[in-house]
Write an enzyme that holds these catalytic residues in place. Structure first.
Site, PDB file in Angstrom:
ATOM      1  CB  THR A 151      -0.881   0.022   1.253  1.00  0.00           C
ATOM      2  OG1 THR A 151      -1.752  -1.107   1.235  1.00  0.00           O
ATOM      3  CG2 THR A 151      -1.701   1.307   1.340  1.00  0.00           C
ATOM      4  NE  ARG A 179      -7.119  -8.809   1.069  1.00  0.00           N
ATOM      5  CZ  ARG A 179      -6.135  -7.932   1.202  1.00  0.00           C
ATOM      6  NH1 ARG A 179      -6.062  -6.872   0.407  1.00  0.00           N
ATOM      7  NH2 ARG A 179      -5.204  -8.108   2.127  1.00  0.00           N
ATOM      8  N   GLY A 181      -8.569  -5.154   2.407  1.00  0.00           N
ATOM      9  CA  GLY A 181      -7.572  -5.217   3.469  1.00  0.00           C
ATOM     10  C   GLY A 181      -7.722  -4.075   4.454  1.00  0.00           C
ATOM     11  CG  ASP A 182      -4.153  -2.577   6.360  1.00  0.00           C
ATOM     12  OD1 ASP A 182      -3.782  -3.355   5.459  1.00  0.00           O
ATOM     13  OD2 ASP A 182      -3.502  -1.561   6.674  1.00  0.00           O
ATOM     14  N   GLY A 203       1.490  -3.733   4.442  1.00  0.00           N
ATOM     15  CA  GLY A 203       1.852  -5.114   4.735  1.00  0.00           C
ATOM     16  C   GLY A 203       0.678  -6.033   4.471  1.00  0.00           C
ATOM     17  N   GLY A 205      -2.727  -7.105   5.002  1.00  0.00           N
ATOM     18  CA  GLY A 205      -3.917  -6.487   5.566  1.00  0.00           C
ATOM     19  C   GLY A 205      -4.683  -7.367   6.514  1.00  0.00           C
TER      20      GLY A 205
END
Length: 315
Positions: A151, A179, A181-182, A203, A205
């Site tokens: 990211t 999907r 992620g963070d 990194g 997620g």
């Protein structure tokens, strides 16, 4: 007053350099960070963000992005958005709304279309070839398909001590459709408060979102911890927790900056980042874990040359 900007990975360099020029001339942090992230999104050789980003399991490019204003704590985010250029700008526009500030999939696309954001097929021939190559490798070598999840995230401080945060990513390579992620999740992938400072993460997620790392680092800075101490303390403690509870911790890296321009990094793997302030020009650094600390040094010319050759390599 001073200013500063810090971003994850070498890919942030050109954007941070451009934002530095804007900030040095009195530019607003919101404008500077949006421009910096857009530059990463637009560059086709940065394979984990924007145009040329890595596709999902069915060879679609689904993008996630977020923006936060540290003065008002306003947040905007999109996830799983397809066929729109510069999702960070869509996220920033959403942050100006009172309700419905986090939109996903077709809802995010309809919002962007109605407000005139530029449509674009974000799948490049190069990214498609990489997807086809990975499909073949999975069949022939029984490899894990999930590789590549970097990211771009930035924290920005302007001369008026107005702080912002922004993130953008295409997410996990070969991810399941839908999907997330963070990166677009407040408190996990990013957080900023102009009265204290800001943090963003990169990194894996799925592991980063198991904790509210970005919020925790800002909280620690608010208690008086230097950004470096806050980043190290948070990443190390959470990595240990994941290892104890699950047997393994995925890649977790963070960059942070307080509201006077001091910055810090924490990581459990080797990663690169870029930082610039009114007293130091934009530089690429390499960080790596060293016990309970994170060590970093300026990237050597040889490392930068190898990086450039690698990202421009044809499939």
């Amino acid at each position: 007053m001073g200013w500063g900007i810090i971003g994850t990975w070498r890919m942030a360099l050109e954007g941070v350099q451009h934002a530095s020029d804007m900030l040095s001339k009195g530019g607003a942090s919101g404008d500077a960070i949006e421009k910096a992230i857009r530059m990463v999104e637009d560059y086709p050789f940065y394979k984990s963000v924007g145009y040329g980003g890595l596709p999902n399991e069915v060879c679609e490019v689904e993008l996630d992005a977020a923006y936060m204003d540290g003065h008002t704590l306003s947040i905007g985010a999109v996830a799983g958005i397809k066929d729109f250029k510069n999702p960070v700008s869509i996220a920033r526009r959403l942050s100006k709304d009172r309700f419905n500030v986090f939109l996903v999939g077709t809802g995010a696309e309809e919002y962007a279309c109605k407000r005139g954001f530029e449509k674009q097929n974000m799948l490049t021939d190069r990214a498609k070839k990489m997807w086809e190559s990975r499909i073949q490798e999975i069949k022939e070598k029984n490899l894990n398909p999930y590789d590549g999840h970097d990211t771009v995230g930035m924290i920005c401080l302007d001369k008026d001590r107005h702080m912002t945060a922004a993130t953008s990513t295409s997410g996990l390579f070969m991810k399941k459709r839908g999907r997330v992620g963070d990166s677009p999740l407040s408190g996990s992938g990013f957080y900023v408060d102009s009265k204290i400072g800001g943090t963003c993460a990169t990194g894996l997620g799925e592991d980063i979102m198991k904790g509210c790392l970005s919020y925790e680092i800002v909280r620690l800075m608010g208690e008086g911890f230097h950004p470096q101490e806050a980043a190290e303390k948070t990443v190390n403690a959470f990595s240990r927790k994941l290892s104890e509870r699950r047997g393994k911790a995925g890649a977790i890296s963070v960059v942070c900056m307080n509201n006077i321009g001091e910055w810090g990094v924490g990581t459990n793997v080797e990663f690169s980042f870029v930082a610039a302030t009114n007293t130091a020009a934009a530089k690429v650094y390499i960080a790596k874990p060293a016990g309970n600390k994170t060590e970093y040094e300026e990237a050597a010319k040889e490392w930068l040359d190898v990086y450039q050759r690698r990202i421009e390599k044809t499939v």
